[in-house]
Design a protein around this motif. Sequence first.
Motif, PDB file in Angstrom:
ATOM      1  N   VAL A   7     -13.350   2.208  -0.431  1.00  0.00           N
ATOM      2  CA  VAL A   7     -11.896   2.374  -0.402  1.00  0.00           C
ATOM      3  C   VAL A   7     -11.434   3.575  -1.242  1.00  0.00           C
ATOM      4  O   VAL A   7     -10.579   4.340  -0.791  1.00  0.00           O
ATOM      5  CB  VAL A   7     -11.199   1.076  -0.872  1.00  0.00           C
ATOM      6  N   PRO A   8     -11.972   3.781  -2.452  1.00  0.00           N
ATOM      7  CA  PRO A   8     -11.512   4.954  -3.218  1.00  0.00           C
ATOM      8  C   PRO A   8     -11.781   6.279  -2.490  1.00  0.00           C
ATOM      9  O   PRO A   8     -11.021   7.240  -2.655  1.00  0.00           O
ATOM     10  CB  PRO A   8     -12.325   4.872  -4.519  1.00  0.00           C
ATOM     11  N   VAL A   9     -12.838   6.314  -1.703  1.00  0.00           N
ATOM     12  CA  VAL A   9     -13.116   7.540  -0.939  1.00  0.00           C
ATOM     13  C   VAL A   9     -12.016   7.747   0.092  1.00  0.00           C
ATOM     14  O   VAL A   9     -11.467   8.849   0.242  1.00  0.00           O
ATOM     15  CB  VAL A   9     -14.495   7.436  -0.245  1.00  0.00           C
ATOM     16  N   ILE A  10     -11.694   6.675   0.795  1.00  0.00           N
ATOM     17  CA  ILE A  10     -10.606   6.753   1.779  1.00  0.00           C
ATOM     18  C   ILE A  10      -9.303   7.126   1.066  1.00  0.00           C
ATOM     19  O   ILE A  10      -8.544   7.981   1.532  1.00  0.00           O
ATOM     20  CB  ILE A  10     -10.418   5.379   2.472  1.00  0.00           C
ATOM     21  N   GLY A  11      -9.063   6.474  -0.063  1.00  0.00           N
ATOM     22  CA  GLY A  11      -7.821   6.729  -0.801  1.00  0.00           C
ATOM     23  C   GLY A  11      -7.711   8.175  -1.229  1.00  0.00           C
ATOM     24  O   GLY A  11      -6.676   8.820  -1.019  1.00  0.00           O
ATOM     25  N   ALA A  12      -8.791   8.692  -1.798  1.00  0.00           N
ATOM     26  CA  ALA A  12      -8.764  10.083  -2.269  1.00  0.00           C
ATOM     27  C   ALA A  12      -8.553  11.042  -1.103  1.00  0.00           C
ATOM     28  O   ALA A  12      -7.841  12.048  -1.219  1.00  0.00           O
ATOM     29  CB  ALA A  12     -10.065  10.401  -2.997  1.00  0.00           C
ATOM     30  N   THR A  13      -9.159  10.721   0.027  1.00  0.00           N
ATOM     31  CA  THR A  13      -9.005  11.579   1.205  1.00  0.00           C
ATOM     32  C   THR A  13      -7.544  11.613   1.656  1.00  0.00           C
ATOM     33  O   THR A  13      -6.986  12.682   1.954  1.00  0.00           O
ATOM     34  CB  THR A  13      -9.881  11.050   2.356  1.00  0.00           C
ATOM     35  N   PHE A  14      -6.927  10.441   1.687  1.00  0.00           N
ATOM     36  CA  PHE A  14      -5.541  10.398   2.167  1.00  0.00           C
ATOM     37  C   PHE A  14      -4.554  10.971   1.148  1.00  0.00           C
ATOM     38  O   PHE A  14      -3.451  11.365   1.519  1.00  0.00           O
ATOM     39  CB  PHE A  14      -5.163   8.968   2.563  1.00  0.00           C
ATOM     40  N   TYR A  27      -6.888   0.335  -2.788  1.00  0.00           N
ATOM     41  CA  TYR A  27      -6.083   1.275  -1.992  1.00  0.00           C
ATOM     42  C   TYR A  27      -4.948   1.834  -2.854  1.00  0.00           C
ATOM     43  O   TYR A  27      -4.735   3.042  -2.936  1.00  0.00           O
ATOM     44  CB  TYR A  27      -5.466   0.566  -0.781  1.00  0.00           C
ATOM     45  N   VAL A  28      -4.210   0.931  -3.475  1.00  0.00           N
ATOM     46  CA  VAL A  28      -3.013   1.345  -4.225  1.00  0.00           C
ATOM     47  C   VAL A  28      -3.411   2.146  -5.462  1.00  0.00           C
ATOM     48  O   VAL A  28      -2.847   3.207  -5.735  1.00  0.00           O
ATOM     49  CB  VAL A  28      -2.180   0.106  -4.626  1.00  0.00           C
ATOM     50  N   TYR A  29      -4.409   1.652  -6.160  1.00  0.00           N
ATOM     51  CA  TYR A  29      -4.801   2.322  -7.408  1.00  0.00           C
ATOM     52  C   TYR A  29      -5.292   3.742  -7.134  1.00  0.00           C
ATOM     53  O   TYR A  29      -4.961   4.679  -7.865  1.00  0.00           O
ATOM     54  CB  TYR A  29      -5.895   1.517  -8.103  1.00  0.00           C
ATOM     55  N   SER A  30      -6.082   3.891  -6.062  1.00  0.00           N
ATOM     56  CA  SER A  30      -6.665   5.215  -5.810  1.00  0.00           C
ATOM     57  C   SER A  30      -5.646   6.190  -5.220  1.00  0.00           C
ATOM     58  O   SER A  30      -5.817   7.396  -5.344  1.00  0.00           O
ATOM     59  CB  SER A  30      -7.877   5.102  -4.878  1.00  0.00           C
ATOM     60  N   MET A  31      -4.589   5.676  -4.604  1.00  0.00           N
ATOM     61  CA  MET A  31      -3.630   6.609  -3.996  1.00  0.00           C
ATOM     62  C   MET A  31      -2.402   6.861  -4.860  1.00  0.00           C
ATOM     63  O   MET A  31      -1.916   7.987  -4.932  1.00  0.00           O
ATOM     64  CB  MET A  31      -3.194   6.087  -2.627  1.00  0.00           C
ATOM     65  N   THR A  32      -1.876   5.838  -5.499  1.00  0.00           N
ATOM     66  CA  THR A  32      -0.620   6.035  -6.244  1.00  0.00           C
ATOM     67  C   THR A  32      -0.605   5.378  -7.620  1.00  0.00           C
ATOM     68  O   THR A  32       0.289   5.677  -8.414  1.00  0.00           O
ATOM     69  CB  THR A  32       0.562   5.425  -5.457  1.00  0.00           C
ATOM     70  N   GLY A  33      -1.522   4.470  -7.866  1.00  0.00           N
ATOM     71  CA  GLY A  33      -1.479   3.738  -9.138  1.00  0.00           C
ATOM     72  C   GLY A  33      -0.287   2.798  -9.232  1.00  0.00           C
ATOM     73  O   GLY A  33       0.022   2.289 -10.306  1.00  0.00           O
ATOM     74  N   GLY A  34       0.401   2.605  -8.121  1.00  0.00           N
ATOM     75  CA  GLY A  34       1.571   1.721  -8.130  1.00  0.00           C
ATOM     76  C   GLY A  34       2.893   2.484  -8.114  1.00  0.00           C
ATOM     77  O   GLY A  34       3.951   1.891  -7.951  1.00  0.00           O
ATOM     78  N   GLY A  35       2.834   3.804  -8.274  1.00  0.00           N
ATOM     79  CA  GLY A  35       4.046   4.612  -8.337  1.00  0.00           C
ATOM     80  C   GLY A  35       4.455   5.167  -6.990  1.00  0.00           C
ATOM     81  O   GLY A  35       3.843   4.816  -5.982  1.00  0.00           O
ATOM     82  N   VAL A  52       4.977   2.902   0.506  1.00  0.00           N
ATOM     83  CA  VAL A  52       4.302   1.671   0.950  1.00  0.00           C
ATOM     84  C   VAL A  52       3.905   1.747   2.428  1.00  0.00           C
ATOM     85  O   VAL A  52       2.761   1.413   2.777  1.00  0.00           O
ATOM     86  CB  VAL A  52       5.159   0.425   0.639  1.00  0.00           C
ATOM     87  N   PRO A  53       4.808   2.201   3.319  1.00  0.00           N
ATOM     88  CA  PRO A  53       4.353   2.376   4.702  1.00  0.00           C
ATOM     89  C   PRO A  53       3.167   3.346   4.816  1.00  0.00           C
ATOM     90  O   PRO A  53       2.282   3.142   5.646  1.00  0.00           O
ATOM     91  CB  PRO A  53       5.591   2.938   5.412  1.00  0.00           C
ATOM     92  N   SER A  54       3.158   4.364   3.975  1.00  0.00           N
ATOM     93  CA  SER A  54       2.032   5.313   4.018  1.00  0.00           C
ATOM     94  C   SER A  54       0.730   4.623   3.615  1.00  0.00           C
ATOM     95  O   SER A  54      -0.318   4.823   4.247  1.00  0.00           O
ATOM     96  CB  SER A  54       2.307   6.497   3.085  1.00  0.00           C
ATOM     97  N   ILE A  55       0.801   3.824   2.566  1.00  0.00           N
ATOM     98  CA  ILE A  55      -0.401   3.093   2.139  1.00  0.00           C
ATOM     99  C   ILE A  55      -0.818   2.098   3.223  1.00  0.00           C
ATOM    100  O   ILE A  55      -2.009   1.939   3.517  1.00  0.00           O
ATOM    101  CB  ILE A  55      -0.130   2.376   0.800  1.00  0.00           C
ATOM    102  N   LEU A  56       0.173   1.465   3.821  1.00  0.00           N
ATOM    103  CA  LEU A  56      -0.128   0.500   4.892  1.00  0.00           C
ATOM    104  C   LEU A  56      -0.889   1.172   6.032  1.00  0.00           C
ATOM    105  O   LEU A  56      -1.841   0.609   6.575  1.00  0.00           O
ATOM    106  CB  LEU A  56       1.185  -0.110   5.414  1.00  0.00           C
ATOM    107  N   SER A  57      -0.477   2.384   6.370  1.00  0.00           N
ATOM    108  CA  SER A  57      -1.167   3.075   7.465  1.00  0.00           C
ATOM    109  C   SER A  57      -2.634   3.314   7.126  1.00  0.00           C
ATOM    110  O   SER A  57      -3.506   3.248   7.993  1.00  0.00           O
ATOM    111  CB  SER A  57      -0.468   4.408   7.769  1.00  0.00           C
ATOM    112  N   VAL A  58      -2.907   3.574   5.859  1.00  0.00           N
ATOM    113  CA  VAL A  58      -4.297   3.796   5.442  1.00  0.00           C
ATOM    114  C   VAL A  58      -5.091   2.485   5.512  1.00  0.00           C
ATOM    115  O   VAL A  58      -6.247   2.470   5.966  1.00  0.00           O
ATOM    116  CB  VAL A  58      -4.340   4.371   3.999  1.00  0.00           C
TER     117      VAL A  58
END
Lengths: 300, 450
Positions: free
Chosen positions: A120-127, A236-244, A161-167
């Motif tokens: 998941v962190p790989v996917i997250g970092a990519t997105f 997913y959340v931590y690797s893409m936004t950390g919640g922000g 959130v919709p962006s994270i959902l798409s991932v």
Amino acid sequence: MTAIPRSIRSRRRFDATPYLFIAPAVALIALVYGYPIIRIVIDSFLAPTASGGKTVSTANYSNVVADPVFWKSAGNNLFLLIGVPIMTALALLVAAVLFEQIRGWRVYRTLVFTPYILAVPVIGATFVYLYGFNGIVNTLLRDTGLGGLAQDWLGSPSLVVPSILSVIVYREFGFGVMLFLARMATVNVELYEAAMLDGAGWWARFRYITIPQLHSVIGFFVVIELITMLSWVFAYVYSMTGGGPGFASSVLEIYIWKNAFAYRAVGIASAVAVLLLVATSVFVIIQLLVRKGDAETGEE
Amino acid sequence: MHTSIQRLGGLLAAGLIVAACGGSAASPAPGQGGSGAAAGPVDLTFWYWAESDAPGADKWMADTVTAYHALHPNVTIKVDPQSTDTLQSAFQTAAASNSGPDIASQWATGPVLSFVWTGAVSAISDLVPADEMKHWLNTNENTYQGKVWAAPMYLLGIGLAYNKDLFAKAGVTPPTGDRWTWDEFLAACAKLKAAGITPFVGGDKNGYLGAWWFANVGGQQLDSAQDLVQAVVGNKSFTDPKYTGWYSELEKLVKNGYVNNDVMSLDLDQGVRLFQQGKGAMAFTSDGMLATAVSQLGGDKVGVMQPPKWGSGKLADAGNATQSISFFVTKWSAHQKEAADFLQYLHTPDRLKAWYAATGVVAADDRFDSSLITVPQLQQMAKFETTGPQVWLENWIPPQLDGDGDIPAGQTIFSGSGSAADAGALWERVANTWRSAHPDEVANWQNLLK
């Protein structure tokens, strides 16, 4: 009904052998799962006092429900549930198309499943790079004259959130495709042949044969993904936004993690963990009931 | 998570520049780092954290332990590097059972003192002679009830770096002194923008840019860190403009287009990279980030000043350097004297020199030989970090107020999703939440006002 001889009934009643065989496993499970759960429940009812001690109370729960960040996080988890029907429908359609063995279906199958086997962190970092304000998606939009559609996908509180959902959908639906394909391979082909003889088209076969035959595995996938959306999206959340930004994409797991590890508020974290456990347990019970119903009706 | 400055992992490239200075073998003078060692076998465990702030710190510590063992063969020190994310929680677990390391690491002020308040720490000033401690810098960060509770090792500060070429292109003149006033800063931003140059670049996706603004500008209406604590414990409100009025100024920067438009898509270090690539005229930088900018843009292209002066409180004139991490002796250690002796040994001149050679980070000790710093911009930064009072404001708020108040408030402004009033209200709400959930900690923080 044939009566069971008394001797056999007695032997069955007192035979402890099977229980002894499974006793070590039960003990291990109790230790690994049981102890932490009991500990968390206890901690959730221990609240700090001004004198530095702890008192048994529901203060942790009342503080949690009074915290807007908790509700924001819970709301985001609920919003993510929208992804479950989306990825289920998508996975069903893709699986049905691949099942027709269209040209290159093996390649498509691999492409669809590959995201699921990536961390998941790989996917997250990519997105993060794809969805950045000056990232690939927006660059493509600008280069094709669609710059007006370019957005700060992960930096905007309303879009994050919709962006994270798409991932999440992108990664998880491949799991559904594989599940459904595996089940489709075991459906009696005579059903399809008979339907085709009756003039049923692709959609009719999909609607009246494939989906009913797959309902058990669909139910399994839906429950698994519901649980995922509630309590497995941390990475997913931590690797893409950390919640922000702010708390815009915070979820309950982030809330628990922050309180437990960053704020040293073990009682608060435990209280939320208990609430989350209860919520996910509801889905687990639903799944068990569905499977029990299938077993009783003889369906798989 | 407590302070953003602690998350500079991988950013301190100054080691590359100062590597030429070289290290040297450990050879402490008699009486230094040896006075407290016992004759019998002593095993010490050190829960150590510094590498994320200062790459090279782990290697330096390994060398230091070896050198100390050579001097004191009866003392064996086991170093356990700690994770950033679990630094506090791991020690909290240890403290709960009164067992664990002999020496531990925590970030200065709030995190250190929170363990002082639970009785897990022995005052370092009770274990180390005053004539040694007088050389240590920033000990005020861990001073409580007249005692110093933890030892500093190094200093980190933030400067406002600028690109001389871009300034010249826009007709902007750097300040004649160490800093601009806020109006001068805004005027420079306007000129730069008019010239098609992004005035200020940064990244706030992880929230640390906002935290840096708070630490550098947010306290400028305050007279002391205790002023901030007054609001933390509820004696004052964070909605008072004295505390959060500065967000209006930050809001102006964003709304006027003086900040890069992808600020919310980039992490702190990614934002600074824009400056290092010549894509922005100014950026907040640590020593390491500044060293990278100097090496990438050229020594004659980069300047550094102190953050602009906006407020009229006494803290407006204070520096922003912090020791970041602090080392302390645990209450339960059976070898407190020996543990303190080892911490003292870290400050011997030879170890300080080796520290800078390994990390490129200024040591928190007035015996540190500043002539080791050969880059003029880094000399300037070292001067900022060691001259006058130093307060890193983030150290003076509880971690929850930092994580749920400070950081999201900055993101609210940078993302344009809220106003300065919203940011102030957020601080106050989180402070209320913290006070309600942590009555034990509130009582302790109130002690800081005594």
